[in-house]
Design an enzyme around this catalytic site. Structure first.
Site, mmCIF file in Angstrom:
data_model
loop_
_atom_site.group_PDB
_atom_site.id
_atom_site.type_symbol
_atom_site.label_atom_id
_atom_site.label_comp_id
_atom_site.label_asym_id
_atom_site.label_seq_id
_atom_site.Cartn_x
_atom_site.Cartn_y
_atom_site.Cartn_z
ATOM 1 N N LEU A 145 0.845 -1.202 0.000
ATOM 2 C CA LEU A 145 0.000 0.000 0.000
ATOM 3 C C LEU A 145 0.881 1.253 0.000
ATOM 4 C CD1 LEU A 145 -2.807 1.392 0.486
ATOM 5 C CD2 LEU A 145 -2.453 1.034 2.925
ATOM 6 N N GLU A 159 3.741 4.196 -0.214
ATOM 7 C CA GLU A 159 4.606 4.727 -1.277
ATOM 8 C C GLU A 159 5.585 5.710 -0.652
ATOM 9 O OE1 GLU A 159 2.149 6.294 -4.424
ATOM 10 O OE2 GLU A 159 1.264 4.324 -4.802
ATOM 11 N N ARG A 190 21.188 -10.146 39.386
ATOM 12 C CA ARG A 190 22.110 -9.023 39.616
ATOM 13 C C ARG A 190 22.009 -8.525 41.054
ATOM 14 N NH1 ARG A 190 26.718 -7.083 37.425
ATOM 15 N NH2 ARG A 190 26.905 -4.827 37.738
ATOM 16 N N ILE A 222 16.654 -1.682 33.656
ATOM 17 C CA ILE A 222 16.918 -2.674 34.715
ATOM 18 C C ILE A 222 18.201 -3.445 34.409
ATOM 19 C CG2 ILE A 222 16.053 -4.862 35.692
ATOM 20 C CD1 ILE A 222 13.227 -3.607 35.633
ATOM 21 N N GLY A 232 20.820 -2.244 33.280
ATOM 22 C CA GLY A 232 21.995 -1.385 33.428
ATOM 23 C C GLY A 232 22.841 -1.403 32.159
ATOM 24 N N GLU A 273 1.186 -0.433 10.303
ATOM 25 C CA GLU A 273 -0.292 -0.507 10.273
ATOM 26 C C GLU A 273 -0.933 0.763 10.837
ATOM 27 O OE1 GLU A 273 -1.037 -3.196 8.793
ATOM 28 O OE2 GLU A 273 0.525 -4.619 9.358
HETATM 29 C C1 FAD Z 1 9.765 -1.871 8.776
HETATM 30 C C2 FAD Z 1 8.512 -1.409 8.100
HETATM 31 C C3 FAD Z 1 7.752 -2.308 7.392
HETATM 32 C C4 FAD Z 1 6.616 -1.882 6.700
HETATM 33 N N1 FAD Z 1 5.924 -2.789 5.933
HETATM 34 C C5 FAD Z 1 4.919 -2.341 5.145
HETATM 35 C C6 FAD Z 1 4.267 -3.247 4.242
HETATM 36 O O1 FAD Z 1 4.558 -4.446 4.194
HETATM 37 N N2 FAD Z 1 3.343 -2.732 3.393
HETATM 38 C C7 FAD Z 1 2.981 -1.408 3.390
HETATM 39 O O2 FAD Z 1 2.118 -1.018 2.602
HETATM 40 N N3 FAD Z 1 3.569 -0.548 4.262
HETATM 41 C C8 FAD Z 1 4.521 -0.972 5.129
HETATM 42 N N4 FAD Z 1 5.136 -0.097 6.002
HETATM 43 C C9 FAD Z 1 4.771 1.319 5.939
HETATM 44 C C10 FAD Z 1 4.040 1.833 7.171
HETATM 45 O O3 FAD Z 1 2.708 1.390 7.163
HETATM 46 C C11 FAD Z 1 4.164 3.374 7.139
HETATM 47 O O4 FAD Z 1 5.522 3.686 7.438
HETATM 48 C C12 FAD Z 1 3.242 4.035 8.127
HETATM 49 O O5 FAD Z 1 1.912 3.916 7.716
HETATM 50 C C13 FAD Z 1 3.581 5.528 8.292
HETATM 51 O O6 FAD Z 1 3.689 6.180 7.054
HETATM 52 P P1 FAD Z 1 4.981 7.098 6.724
HETATM 53 O O7 FAD Z 1 6.178 6.318 7.080
HETATM 54 O O8 FAD Z 1 4.846 7.581 5.337
HETATM 55 O O9 FAD Z 1 4.867 8.314 7.747
HETATM 56 P P2 FAD Z 1 4.071 9.689 7.471
HETATM 57 O O10 FAD Z 1 2.702 9.390 7.014
HETATM 58 O O11 FAD Z 1 4.912 10.554 6.626
HETATM 59 O O12 FAD Z 1 4.009 10.296 8.946
HETATM 60 C C14 FAD Z 1 5.109 11.030 9.514
HETATM 61 C C15 FAD Z 1 4.664 11.534 10.902
HETATM 62 O O13 FAD Z 1 3.538 12.417 10.779
HETATM 63 C C16 FAD Z 1 2.453 11.933 11.578
HETATM 64 N N5 FAD Z 1 1.189 12.253 10.896
HETATM 65 C C17 FAD Z 1 0.861 11.985 9.601
HETATM 66 N N6 FAD Z 1 -0.371 12.438 9.332
HETATM 67 C C18 FAD Z 1 -0.839 13.014 10.487
HETATM 68 C C19 FAD Z 1 -2.051 13.678 10.869
HETATM 69 N N7 FAD Z 1 -3.065 13.830 10.002
HETATM 70 N N8 FAD Z 1 -2.167 14.165 12.136
HETATM 71 C C20 FAD Z 1 -1.154 13.991 13.028
HETATM 72 N N9 FAD Z 1 0.008 13.383 12.728
HETATM 73 C C21 FAD Z 1 0.169 12.901 11.487
HETATM 74 C C22 FAD Z 1 2.679 10.440 11.691
HETATM 75 O O14 FAD Z 1 2.012 9.911 12.833
HETATM 76 C C23 FAD Z 1 4.197 10.391 11.829
HETATM 77 O O15 FAD Z 1 4.553 10.717 13.155
HETATM 78 C C24 FAD Z 1 6.226 -0.517 6.750
HETATM 79 C C25 FAD Z 1 6.987 0.387 7.499
HETATM 80 C C26 FAD Z 1 8.115 -0.047 8.171
HETATM 81 C C27 FAD Z 1 8.931 0.962 8.956
#
Ligand code: FAD
Length: 396
Positions: free
Chosen positions: A136, A138, A281, A350, A352, A376
């Site tokens: 999903l 990008e 410990r 804990i 250390g 998610e």
């Molecule tokens: C190790 C890993 C594995 C993953 N695997 C998958 C996968 O298999 N498939 C897939 O599709 N995705 C995957 N993801 C993606 C993941 O779902 C996204 O990273 C996540 O949804 C956050 O999107 P972003 O990284 O673009 O952050 P952003 O959307 O850019 O957010 C950046 C910050 O802004 C905050 N923010 C954004 N919008 C708002 C709002 N309206 N109000 C307040 N705060 C906001 C967020 O909470 C965050 O703190 C993976 C991510 C990681 C790190």
């Protein structure tokens, strides 16, 4: 709060026989203790895919945990499934990760797929012969998934895909991909097949992402350049064109309960490691568990894990009842992931200085837990989902 409504399209799940559930969970718990925990840190530090462990997961039937029995799976209810995820994450969170995107795709197919799509994919997914990735996110669309740009252009009986997908967990090894892309009708979900570890000019792994934790399984960027897939891969058939986001958000509800369960597993592992260390410990002439400050930390950790378990179970039970559970899944995910993060931090303290050493498991847990705050849907996004639902349910 008003009560939850049974939602059309969400069907109740037959409860798993309690004896069967206990047997499966007991088997996995023993396996995790005997065969996963002793090798987890070694695989993790080497960032190596744990093929023998995944083969054993296949043999246990875990890839078919949520595949309905008529398609060859175990057809477990959500409560049993979340308990399994907790046990796996207790041993090593990455094992739960190998299973998680696969099970989200199983759910997407079971709920939204045509009969032909279910018959084609689910039996092979149940054995783990076919493992799935969920794509999903990008580079410029994560939380704001509806702004995704990957394009699927119709051309005869095919779609031509162009765009870049980010963070595809299991992207290389997957034989099946659930892909969200923009068609003229809106966001559509496709379920297409590919050959594991084989790529081409039109479909490439453009980047393998080096991660803080959650190692041993690949998370990649995938680039589509005029990549053709059959039109028959539209999830649920042509009537579902433009309706992919709804289907995907439904699948993510399970994903969120599952992250909550993983967080419990990581939190419980951190708690157990802290308790063990607190007996071993000694400082100032007594075991550190005799210092009240340490006992308070243990008390807070145990309370957080227990509260996370109750919220997770509530969300899982609602799902099993066929009720909409986006708010409860959001609450469970929010609370449990923050609790998991809290527990690894307290356990680290804990331990250390030894907590900073690779010799102790807590170092790995400390690097794994932060992902639970992001995957998610971040904590901020969970609060948005919960807040929106609370306002909707408030009756004046
Ligand atoms: C190790 C890993 C594995 C993953 N695997 C998958 C996968 O298999 N498939 C897939 O599709 N995705 C995957 N993801 C993606 C993941 O779902 C996204 O990273 C996540 O949804 C956050 O999107 P972003 O990284 O673009 O952050 P952003 O959307 O850019 O957010 C950046 C910050 O802004 C905050 N923010 C954004 N919008 C708002 C709002 N309206 N109000 C307040 N705060 C906001 C967020 O909470 C965050 O703190 C993976 C991510 C990681 C790190």
């Amino acid at each position: 709060m008003a009560s939850n409504d049974v939602v059309p399209g969400l069907t109740p799940v037959a409860p798993t026989d309690p004896e069967v559930a206990e047997q499966i969970i007991g088997t996995i718990r023993d396996w995790v203790r005997k065969e996963v925990i002793p090798v987890a840190s070694e695989y993790e530090h080497a960032d190596e895919f744990p093929t023998p462990l995944v083969e054993q997961m296949k043999a246990f039937g875990l890839f078919g945990a949520k595949v309905p029995e008529e398609y060859g799976g175990l057809g477990l209810d959500t409560v049993t499934y979340t308990r399994l995820m907790e046990e796996l994450a207790y041993g090593w969170m990455s094992l739960a990760g190998v299973l998680n995107t696969h099970t989200i795709v199983v759910t997407l197919l079971s709920r939204n797929g045509t009969e032909e799509q279910k018959k084609e994919h689910l039996p092979r997914m149940a054995t783990g012969e076919v493992r799935a990735a969920f794509s999903l996110s990008e580079p410029d669309a994560g939380s704001d998934a509806a702004s995704l740009r990957c394009k699927a252009t119709p051309d005869g009986d095919e779609y031509v895909i162009n765009g870049t997908k980010m963070w595809v967990t299991n992207g290389e090894r997957a034989a099946l991909v659930a892909l969200a892309a923009r068609t003229p009708e809106g966001i559509t979900c496709f379920i297409y097949e590919k050959t594991p570890n084989e790529f081409s000019e039109s479909l490439q792994v453009s980047r393998t992402i080096e991660k803080l934790g959650y190692k041993g399984l690949e998370t990649v960027e995938m680039a589509y350049n005029d990549h053709r897939i059959p039109a028959s891969t539209v999830l649920g058939g042509p009537q579902n064109l433009g309706r992919g986001l709804n289907a995907i958000l439904g699948g993510l509800e399970l994903g969120r309960v599952n992250i909550a369960a993983r967080a419990q597993g990581v939190g419980r592992a951190a708690y157990d490691a802290a308790m063990k260390y607190a007996f071993e410990r000694e400082t100032f002439g007594k075991p550190i568990n005799q210092h009240q400050a340490i006992q308070f930390k243990l008390a807070d950790m145990a309370t957080q894990v227990e509260a996370a378990r109750l919220l997770t179970l509530r969300a899982a039970r609602l799902k099993d009842a066929g009720e909409r559970s986006d708010m409860e899944a959001g609450m469970a995910k929010l609370f449990a992931s923050e609790a998991g993060r809290f527990c690894v931090e307290e356990s680290f303290r804990i331990h250390g200085g030894y907590g900073y050493s690779k010799e102790y498991e807590i170092e790995r847990l400390y690097r794994d837990a932060p992902l639970l705050l992001i995957g998610e849907g971040t904590s901020e996004i969970q609060r948005m989902v919960i807040g929106k639902k609370l306002l909707q349910r408030h009756k004046i």
